[in-house]
Design an enzyme around this catalytic site. Structure first.
Site, PDB file in Angstrom:
ATOM      1  N   TYR A 135       6.755 -10.624  12.039  1.00 42.44           N
ATOM      2  CA  TYR A 135       6.447 -10.649  10.610  1.00 42.44           C
ATOM      3  C   TYR A 135       7.283 -11.705   9.890  1.00 42.44           C
ATOM      4  O   TYR A 135       6.760 -12.482   9.081  1.00 42.44           O
ATOM      5  CB  TYR A 135       6.717  -9.270  10.019  1.00 42.44           C
ATOM      6  CG  TYR A 135       6.570  -9.184   8.515  1.00 42.44           C
ATOM      7  CD1 TYR A 135       5.310  -9.195   7.926  1.00 42.44           C
ATOM      8  CD2 TYR A 135       7.685  -9.056   7.689  1.00 42.44           C
ATOM      9  CE1 TYR A 135       5.168  -9.094   6.540  1.00 42.44           C
ATOM     10  CE2 TYR A 135       7.561  -8.963   6.311  1.00 42.44           C
ATOM     11  CZ  TYR A 135       6.293  -8.983   5.748  1.00 42.44           C
ATOM     12  OH  TYR A 135       6.156  -8.883   4.391  1.00 42.44           O
ATOM     13  N   SER A 177       8.253 -13.119   1.714  1.00 43.39           N
ATOM     14  CA  SER A 177       9.170 -11.995   1.924  1.00 43.39           C
ATOM     15  C   SER A 177      10.579 -12.535   2.059  1.00 43.39           C
ATOM     16  O   SER A 177      10.784 -13.649   2.563  1.00 43.39           O
ATOM     17  CB  SER A 177       8.803 -11.222   3.190  1.00 43.39           C
ATOM     18  OG  SER A 177       9.809 -10.263   3.502  1.00 43.39           O
TER      19      SER A 177
END
Length: 246
Positions: free
Chosen positions: A155, A141
């Site tokens: 995350y 990501s």
């Protein structure tokens, strides 16, 4: 012949969103595909059916990415079905957006197990079967490099770990002729992060292009990294984020 003819690809978390798009694209490029899913057998079956309707080969395997034994079994079933494994796409992952101080330990453990431990386990098992020319692809990501929105602390830590895992592993197994790369999506319109969702306004504003990305745009980059033309690319963090990290 397509780029991936006679190749076998395993896409974890391939029943929906980015994973489903990747599976369909790799199949369209000639690969025989296996996808894993945690709960939604119906969606997984729809991905398989869509691939088969276009003349491709696909199977679905129930395997929660947070369950190490299930992950290992999924790799083994892929090899048992197709006789080889050439491309591993570590796509299974999740986020539970909320302020870090309010995140229960159980949720942090779930995100860590799925986003990090599952990736390590799948990769270690896959390497037992991979030969020169094989590809390992992480779906990281853009927040693994830069956190632009609140609520993604845990995350982003997992995606930072995936980034360094890809870089380290690329060096360790480069002599085997296997490449390892990390594809880092930005805000992509999926069920997990919809373009019309509560967290969308700030993410869209952070992009240079002023829009969410599409799953097919991520799949296109993964297909290139999986193919023969990317043979001199390894240990790279390839960001497809609309300029979020520009």
């Amino acid at each position: 012949m397509s780029n991936l003819t006679n190749k076998v690809a395993l896409v974890t978390g391939g029943s929906r969103g980015i994973g489903a798009a990747i599976a369909k694209r790799l199949a369209a490029d000639g690969a025989s595909v296996a996808i894993t899913y945690a709960k939604d057998a119906t969606s997984a079956g729809e991905v398989v059916k869509a691939i088969e309707l276009k003349g491709g080969k696909a199977i679905s395997i129930k395997a929660d990415g947070g369950d190490a034994a299930a992950v290992k079994a999924a790799v083994d079933k892929t090899v048992a079905t197709y006789g080889q494994l050439d491309v591993l796409v570590n796509n299974a992952g999740t986020a539970i957006p909320k302020p870090f101080e309010e995140t229960p330990l159980e949720e942090m453990e779930h995100v860590l197990n799925l986003n990090v431990r599952g990736v390590l386990v799948a990769t270690q098992e896959a390497l037992k079967h991979m030969k020169s020319g094989s590809r390992i692809i992480m779906i990281g990501s853009c927040v693994g490099e830069r956190v632009i929105a609140p609520g993604l602390v845990a995350y982003s830590a997992t995606k930072g770990a995936v980034k360094m895992f890809a870089q380290g592993l690329a060096r360790e197994i480069g002599a085997r002729g296997i490449t390892v790369n990390n594809v880092q999506p930005g805000p992509i319109d999926t069920e997990l992060n919809p373009a019309g969702g509560d967290w969308a306004v700030s993410q869209k504003a952070a992009t240079a292009l002023g829009r969410y990305g599409h799953v097919d745009e991520v799949a296109a980059l993964v297909a290139f990294v999986a193919g023969p033309e990317s043979s001199y690319i390894t240990g790279a963090n390839l960001t497809v984020d609309g300029g979020t990290n520009a």
